[in-house]
Design a protein around this motif. Structure first.
Motif, short mmCIF file in Angstrom:
data_model
loop_
_atom_site.label_atom_id
_atom_site.label_comp_id
_atom_site.label_asym_id
_atom_site.label_seq_id
_atom_site.Cartn_x
_atom_site.Cartn_y
_atom_site.Cartn_z
N THR A 1 0.85 -1.19 0.00
CA THR A 1 0.00 0.00 0.00
C THR A 1 0.88 1.23 0.00
N PRO A 2 0.35 2.32 -0.48
CA PRO A 2 -0.97 2.43 -1.13
C PRO A 2 -0.93 1.82 -2.52
N SER A 3 -2.10 1.43 -2.97
CA SER A 3 -2.25 0.93 -4.34
C SER A 3 -3.67 1.23 -4.82
N LEU A 4 -3.78 1.39 -6.12
CA LEU A 4 -5.06 1.71 -6.73
C LEU A 4 -5.44 0.60 -7.68
N LEU A 5 -6.63 0.03 -7.47
CA LEU A 5 -7.17 -1.01 -8.34
C LEU A 5 -8.24 -0.39 -9.22
N LYS A 6 -8.14 -0.69 -10.50
CA LYS A 6 -9.16 -0.25 -11.46
C LYS A 6 -9.79 -1.50 -12.04
N ARG A 7 -11.09 -1.67 -11.81
CA ARG A 7 -11.82 -2.84 -12.32
C ARG A 7 -12.86 -2.35 -13.31
N GLU A 8 -12.84 -2.95 -14.49
CA GLU A 8 -13.79 -2.60 -15.53
C GLU A 8 -14.57 -3.84 -15.94
N PRO A 9 -15.85 -3.66 -16.25
CA PRO A 9 -16.65 -4.80 -16.68
C PRO A 9 -16.02 -5.48 -17.90
N GLY A 10 -15.91 -6.80 -17.83
CA GLY A 10 -15.38 -7.55 -18.96
C GLY A 10 -13.87 -7.54 -19.10
N ARG A 11 -13.16 -6.95 -18.15
CA ARG A 11 -11.70 -6.88 -18.23
C ARG A 11 -11.09 -7.31 -16.90
N ASP A 12 -9.83 -7.71 -16.97
CA ASP A 12 -9.09 -7.99 -15.74
C ASP A 12 -8.80 -6.67 -15.04
N GLY A 13 -8.68 -6.71 -13.73
CA GLY A 13 -8.35 -5.51 -12.98
C GLY A 13 -6.90 -5.11 -13.21
N ALA A 14 -6.61 -3.85 -13.01
CA ALA A 14 -5.24 -3.32 -13.14
C ALA A 14 -4.89 -2.64 -11.83
N LEU A 15 -3.65 -2.84 -11.38
CA LEU A 15 -3.18 -2.25 -10.13
C LEU A 15 -2.05 -1.27 -10.38
N LEU A 16 -2.08 -0.17 -9.67
CA LEU A 16 -1.01 0.82 -9.71
C LEU A 16 -0.54 1.00 -8.28
N TYR A 17 0.72 0.70 -8.03
CA TYR A 17 1.28 0.79 -6.68
C TYR A 17 1.98 2.12 -6.47
N GLY A 18 1.96 2.59 -5.22
CA GLY A 18 2.66 3.81 -4.85
C GLY A 18 1.71 4.89 -4.39
N ASP A 19 2.28 6.04 -4.05
CA ASP A 19 1.45 7.13 -3.52
C ASP A 19 0.81 7.98 -4.60
N LEU A 20 0.90 7.52 -5.85
CA LEU A 20 0.25 8.16 -7.00
C LEU A 20 0.79 9.56 -7.27
N SER A 21 2.04 9.80 -6.87
CA SER A 21 2.62 11.12 -7.05
C SER A 21 3.19 11.34 -8.45
N ASP A 22 3.38 10.27 -9.22
CA ASP A 22 3.82 10.40 -10.61
C ASP A 22 2.58 10.69 -11.45
N SER A 23 2.30 11.97 -11.66
CA SER A 23 1.05 12.35 -12.30
C SER A 23 0.92 11.84 -13.74
N ASP A 24 2.03 11.75 -14.48
CA ASP A 24 1.96 11.22 -15.84
C ASP A 24 1.54 9.75 -15.84
N ARG A 25 2.14 8.99 -14.94
CA ARG A 25 1.82 7.56 -14.83
C ARG A 25 0.37 7.37 -14.39
N LEU A 26 -0.07 8.16 -13.42
CA LEU A 26 -1.45 8.07 -12.94
C LEU A 26 -2.43 8.47 -14.04
N GLU A 27 -2.11 9.51 -14.78
CA GLU A 27 -2.99 9.94 -15.87
C GLU A 27 -3.11 8.86 -16.94
N ARG A 28 -2.00 8.19 -17.28
CA ARG A 28 -2.06 7.09 -18.25
C ARG A 28 -2.92 5.94 -17.70
N PHE A 29 -2.77 5.66 -16.42
CA PHE A 29 -3.53 4.58 -15.78
C PHE A 29 -5.03 4.86 -15.83
#
Length: 107
Positions: free
Chosen positions: A67-95
């Motif tokens: 932790t921290p980590s962000l899980l994004k779950r979409e209908p019909g797709r596998d979930g995606a995880l992004l680890y860290g404090d989400l301070s890399d705004s470019d990486r978070l925006e792509r996610f």
């Protein structure tokens, strides 16, 4: 309910932020996620939050190992995880890029 509304609602991902209490990195992750959602024009989304100090079994259920980590779950797709404090705004925006696409759709 119109088909357009149903389609947009059904395709909206669920965001789950995993934190450990009020730790500094967890606080930064909360703030960075809120800021990015506002920047993307998606302040209408309310990410779920799971505190692994209160619900340690959730880490096993969702296969979250840090932790921290962000899980994004979409209908019909596998979930995606992004680890860290989400301070890399470019990486978070792509996610979260698909959230911007949904906002830009005519409706």
């Amino acid at each position: 309910m119109t088909t357009e509304t149903t389609t947009q609602h059904a395709s909206t991902p669920v965001l789950i932020l995993f934190v450990t209490g009020d730790a500094p990195r967890s606080r930064r992750a909360r703030a960075n996620l809120a800021s990015m959602l506002e920047r993307l024009g998606r302040s209408d989304l309310s990410p779920q939050e799971i505190d692994l100090l209160d619900q340690p079994q959730a880490g096993l259920s969702y296969a979250v190992f840090a932790t921290p980590s962000l899980l994004k779950r979409e209908p019909g797709r596998d979930g995606a995880l992004l680890y860290g404090d989400l301070s890399d705004s470019d990486r978070l925006e792509r996610f979260l890029a698909d959230l911007l696409v949904h906002e830009a759709e005519p409706g």
